[in-house]
Design a protein around this motif. Structure first.
Motif, short mmCIF file in Angstrom:
data_model
loop_
_atom_site.label_atom_id
_atom_site.label_comp_id
_atom_site.label_asym_id
_atom_site.label_seq_id
_atom_site.Cartn_x
_atom_site.Cartn_y
_atom_site.Cartn_z
N LEU A 1 -45.68 23.32 -28.85
CA LEU A 1 -45.72 24.73 -29.26
C LEU A 1 -44.40 25.13 -29.90
O LEU A 1 -43.33 24.92 -29.33
CB LEU A 1 -45.99 25.61 -28.03
CG LEU A 1 -45.89 27.13 -28.25
CD1 LEU A 1 -46.96 27.61 -29.25
CD2 LEU A 1 -46.03 27.87 -26.91
N PHE A 2 -44.50 25.72 -31.08
CA PHE A 2 -43.33 26.24 -31.79
C PHE A 2 -43.48 27.76 -31.94
O PHE A 2 -44.58 28.26 -32.19
CB PHE A 2 -43.20 25.62 -33.18
CG PHE A 2 -42.88 24.16 -33.18
CD1 PHE A 2 -41.55 23.72 -33.11
CD2 PHE A 2 -43.90 23.22 -33.23
CE1 PHE A 2 -41.26 22.37 -33.12
CE2 PHE A 2 -43.60 21.86 -33.23
CZ PHE A 2 -42.29 21.43 -33.17
N LEU A 3 -42.38 28.47 -31.78
CA LEU A 3 -42.35 29.91 -32.02
C LEU A 3 -41.42 30.20 -33.19
O LEU A 3 -40.33 29.63 -33.27
CB LEU A 3 -41.83 30.68 -30.80
CG LEU A 3 -42.50 30.45 -29.45
CD1 LEU A 3 -41.89 31.39 -28.41
CD2 LEU A 3 -44.00 30.68 -29.54
N ARG A 4 -41.87 31.09 -34.09
CA ARG A 4 -40.93 31.48 -35.15
C ARG A 4 -39.70 32.15 -34.55
O ARG A 4 -38.58 31.92 -34.99
CB ARG A 4 -41.61 32.42 -36.16
CG ARG A 4 -40.64 32.87 -37.27
CD ARG A 4 -41.33 33.54 -38.41
NE ARG A 4 -41.93 34.81 -38.10
CZ ARG A 4 -41.25 35.96 -37.93
NH1 ARG A 4 -39.93 35.97 -38.02
NH2 ARG A 4 -41.90 37.08 -37.68
N THR A 5 -39.94 32.98 -33.55
CA THR A 5 -38.82 33.59 -32.82
C THR A 5 -39.24 33.85 -31.38
O THR A 5 -40.40 34.19 -31.10
CB THR A 5 -38.39 34.92 -33.48
OG1 THR A 5 -37.37 35.52 -32.66
CG2 THR A 5 -39.54 35.89 -33.63
N LYS A 6 -38.31 33.69 -30.48
CA LYS A 6 -38.60 33.99 -29.07
C LYS A 6 -38.32 35.46 -28.76
O LYS A 6 -38.56 35.93 -27.64
CB LYS A 6 -37.76 33.11 -28.15
CG LYS A 6 -36.26 33.31 -28.21
CD LYS A 6 -35.56 32.38 -27.22
CE LYS A 6 -34.06 32.65 -27.17
NZ LYS A 6 -33.39 32.33 -28.43
N ALA B 1 -32.55 29.54 -34.18
CA ALA B 1 -31.29 28.96 -34.68
C ALA B 1 -31.30 28.78 -36.19
O ALA B 1 -30.24 28.80 -36.84
CB ALA B 1 -31.03 27.62 -34.00
N VAL B 2 -32.51 28.63 -36.76
CA VAL B 2 -32.60 28.43 -38.20
C VAL B 2 -32.09 29.66 -38.95
O VAL B 2 -31.51 29.56 -40.03
CB VAL B 2 -34.06 28.12 -38.60
CG1 VAL B 2 -34.17 27.97 -40.12
CG2 VAL B 2 -34.54 26.86 -37.92
N TYR B 3 -32.31 30.84 -38.36
CA TYR B 3 -31.83 32.08 -38.98
C TYR B 3 -30.31 32.08 -39.08
O TYR B 3 -29.73 32.63 -40.03
CB TYR B 3 -32.30 33.30 -38.18
CG TYR B 3 -33.77 33.59 -38.34
CD1 TYR B 3 -34.23 34.46 -39.30
CD2 TYR B 3 -34.71 32.97 -37.51
CE1 TYR B 3 -35.58 34.74 -39.45
CE2 TYR B 3 -36.08 33.24 -37.65
CZ TYR B 3 -36.50 34.11 -38.62
OH TYR B 3 -37.84 34.38 -38.77
N GLU B 4 -29.65 31.49 -38.09
CA GLU B 4 -28.18 31.44 -38.09
C GLU B 4 -27.64 30.43 -39.09
O GLU B 4 -26.51 30.54 -39.56
CB GLU B 4 -27.67 31.10 -36.68
CG GLU B 4 -28.14 32.04 -35.59
CD GLU B 4 -27.65 33.45 -35.79
OE1 GLU B 4 -26.53 33.62 -36.33
OE2 GLU B 4 -28.38 34.40 -35.43
N GLU C 1 -35.52 33.32 -47.54
CA GLU C 1 -36.42 32.34 -48.14
C GLU C 1 -36.06 30.93 -47.71
O GLU C 1 -36.94 30.09 -47.48
CB GLU C 1 -36.40 32.47 -49.66
CG GLU C 1 -37.46 31.65 -50.38
CD GLU C 1 -38.88 32.09 -50.04
OE1 GLU C 1 -39.81 31.27 -50.23
OE2 GLU C 1 -39.07 33.24 -49.60
N ASP C 2 -34.76 30.66 -47.57
CA ASP C 2 -34.32 29.35 -47.08
C ASP C 2 -34.73 29.13 -45.63
O ASP C 2 -35.09 28.02 -45.23
CB ASP C 2 -32.80 29.22 -47.22
CG ASP C 2 -32.34 29.23 -48.67
OD1 ASP C 2 -33.14 28.82 -49.53
OD2 ASP C 2 -31.20 29.65 -48.93
N VAL C 3 -34.67 30.22 -44.83
CA VAL C 3 -35.12 30.15 -43.44
C VAL C 3 -36.59 29.74 -43.38
O VAL C 3 -36.98 28.82 -42.66
CB VAL C 3 -34.93 31.51 -42.73
CG1 VAL C 3 -35.60 31.49 -41.36
CG2 VAL C 3 -33.45 31.83 -42.58
#
Length: 487
Positions: free
Chosen positions: A32-37, A57-60, A66-68
């Motif tokens: 299971l993956f969440l875009r955000t917790k 963490a990808v947002y950071e 768009e890169d996120v």
């Protein structure tokens, strides 16, 4: 063997508002993956024993949203090469979810099935929170990709993805292009959850609120009055003027009757440009646009064409004639652009079915004679029928001066008109070869004459005598004074 990415929506609220189907998928997911917790429902995952990996963490790691989204998509597709995965997003998977759109586009290319399951959209909760009926007309726009051109101020506007003060600041400045600074807006956070909050503020305060997060949306109510900055408002006004209860003058206009007004407005715009009067330019550009709108409305009334046809035509032309911007053609200079433009235009105009087509076809007969002569010479020059340099054309001017001077001593008016026309044509030709537009040069001379003659009138007025009492020599002295003053 192909694998599946099952995309589910966590809805807008907390755990208790999840659909039964989504609950079962969460409980049975192996991966299971969440875009955000950062979502109200996620707080209960631990109690239910649900394990997950979030992409917060990808947002950071990226500066651009768009890169996120692209990085999240790539990680999901990579994971799905080995096994089926479940991807959970806030709200509904198909409402304001860029990653889902990317998955739908890229998944089939890699033989990965993208399956969309349920979830409640945050829109349902938001409409309930702000007490708005969406049937009145609304827009949903992305705060991270927000442009004034997309806004219809006569509709309810919902702006999602207003994560932080930086996004809020961009949204505020964009909204201010369409709405008053003190227009009332609402900041809606976690709509549909127990933590839901609504804060009504004035537009200019939008980026000063400290409660912004990934569950924040901005609601902007429609303007109470028609927004006169909207193109649709102008179109509506013109339609009313031409309608059954409109203006008698506007109703009786035709394409032919409006011709003279278009020419007048164009010249008034040129005058405003020449004197660099910005306010006047705005007014005159509006008058020129008015003529375009009137002609388009007449076309629509007659069932021949609409303003959309006009816009489509010019948009298509601009894209077609700018392959260096909208295509893969490379240019090094403005000269290359002009050469490409001429080549494309020639291809568009080419008529292989007629040997009788003249190079001078297409020059408007209604053009003022100075401009028409200029355009005739330009078209003839494209065939190679042209002087090599301006000095050669100037010799032709001298020749025409002598011929005209010869006719001055005679009384044949027709011959004088003929020779004067030749002289003017030759002067215009010389101007063209010097890259001087004769219309602009002549208008500058007009303005200079007006300034100097106005000076003469001022001096005469100061004398207290009528202008008829001054002879040409006296008036010419005033003219010389004006010239010395740089008028």
């Amino acid at each position: 063997m192909s694998h599946t990415i099952k995309v589910i929506g966590l809805g807008a609220g907390d755990w208790n508002q999840l659909t039964l189907g989504v609950y079962h998928i969460l409980k049975s997911a192996n991966k299971l993956f969440l875009r955000t917790k950062e979502h109200p429902a996620v707080d209960s995952f631990q109690q239910e024993g649900i394990q997950f990996t979030s992409f917060d963490a990808v947002y950071e790691e990226n500066d651009q949203f768009e890169d996120v989204y692209k990085q999240i998509t790539e990680r999901l597709l990579t994971a799905a090469l080995d096994e089926d995965v479940v991807y959970a997003v806030p709200g509904h998977p198909l409402v304001a979810e860029r990653t889902v759109q990317l998955l739908l586009n890229e998944g089939p290319k890699r033989n990965i099935e993208i399956e969309i399951s349920g979830g409640q959209s945050f829109l349902d909760a938001l409409f309930t929170t702000v007490k708005v009926d969406p049937i009145e007309g609304f827009q949903l726009l992305d705060g991270t990709d927000f442009h004034a051109k997309d806004i219809h101020s006569n509709q309810h506007l919902i702006i999602g993805q207003v994560y932080d003060a930086f996004v809020a600041s961009d949204v505020k400045l964009t909204l201010m292009e369409k709405y008053p600074d003190d227009h009332s807006v609402s900041i809606v956070t976690a709509a549909g959850s127990q933590q839901a909050s609504v804060k009504e503020i004035l537009l200019y305060e939008l980026d000063r609120v400290m409660t912004l997060n990934n569950l924040t949306s901005v609601y902007v109510p429609p303007l109470a009055e028609e927004n006169l900055r909207e193109f649709t408002s102008l179109r509506s006004i013109i339609k009313i003027l031409r309608g059954p209860n409109g203006c008698p003058w506007d109703i009786k206009q035709t394409h032919l009757s409006l011709k003279k007004y278009l020419i007048e407005e164009a010249y008034e715009l040129l005058e405003a440009i020449d004197v660099d009067d910005i306010d006047h330019m705005i007014e005159e550009l509006g008058d020129v646009l008015l003529q375009v709108m009137l002609h388009s409305q007449i076309g629509e009334d007659e069932g021949m064409f609409t303003i959309e046809d006009v816009i489509e035509g010019v948009s298509s032309k601009m894209i077609r004639r700018h392959p260096h911007v909208f295509g893969n053609v490379e240019v090094q200079s403005a000269e290359d652009v002009i050469a490409n433009w001429k080549e494309i235009k020639a291809e568009e105009k080419k008529d292989t079915n007629s040997a009788s087509v003249s190079a001078l076809d297409g020059i408007g007969k209604g053009l003022p004679s100075v401009i028409r002569a200029f355009e005739i010479q330009k078209k003839a020059a494209k065939t190679g029928f042209d002087w090599e340099k301006a000095e050669d054309a100037w010799l032709k001017v001298k020749e025409e001066i002598e011929e005209f001077q010869t006719e001055l001593s005679k009384e044949d008016k027709e011959k004088q008109i003929y020779e004067l026309g030749d002289l003017l044509f030759a002067i215009i030709n010389t101007a063209r070869l010097l890259s001087i537009h004769p219309e602009e040069a002549l208008e500058r001379a007009n303005q200079k004459f007006i300034r100097r003659f106005s000076y003469i009138e001022q001096q005469v007025h100061k004398s207290g005598k009528p202008i008829e009492s001054f002879d040409l020599k006296d008036l010419d002295q005033f003219w010389d004074e004006a010239k010395r003053k740089g008028l």
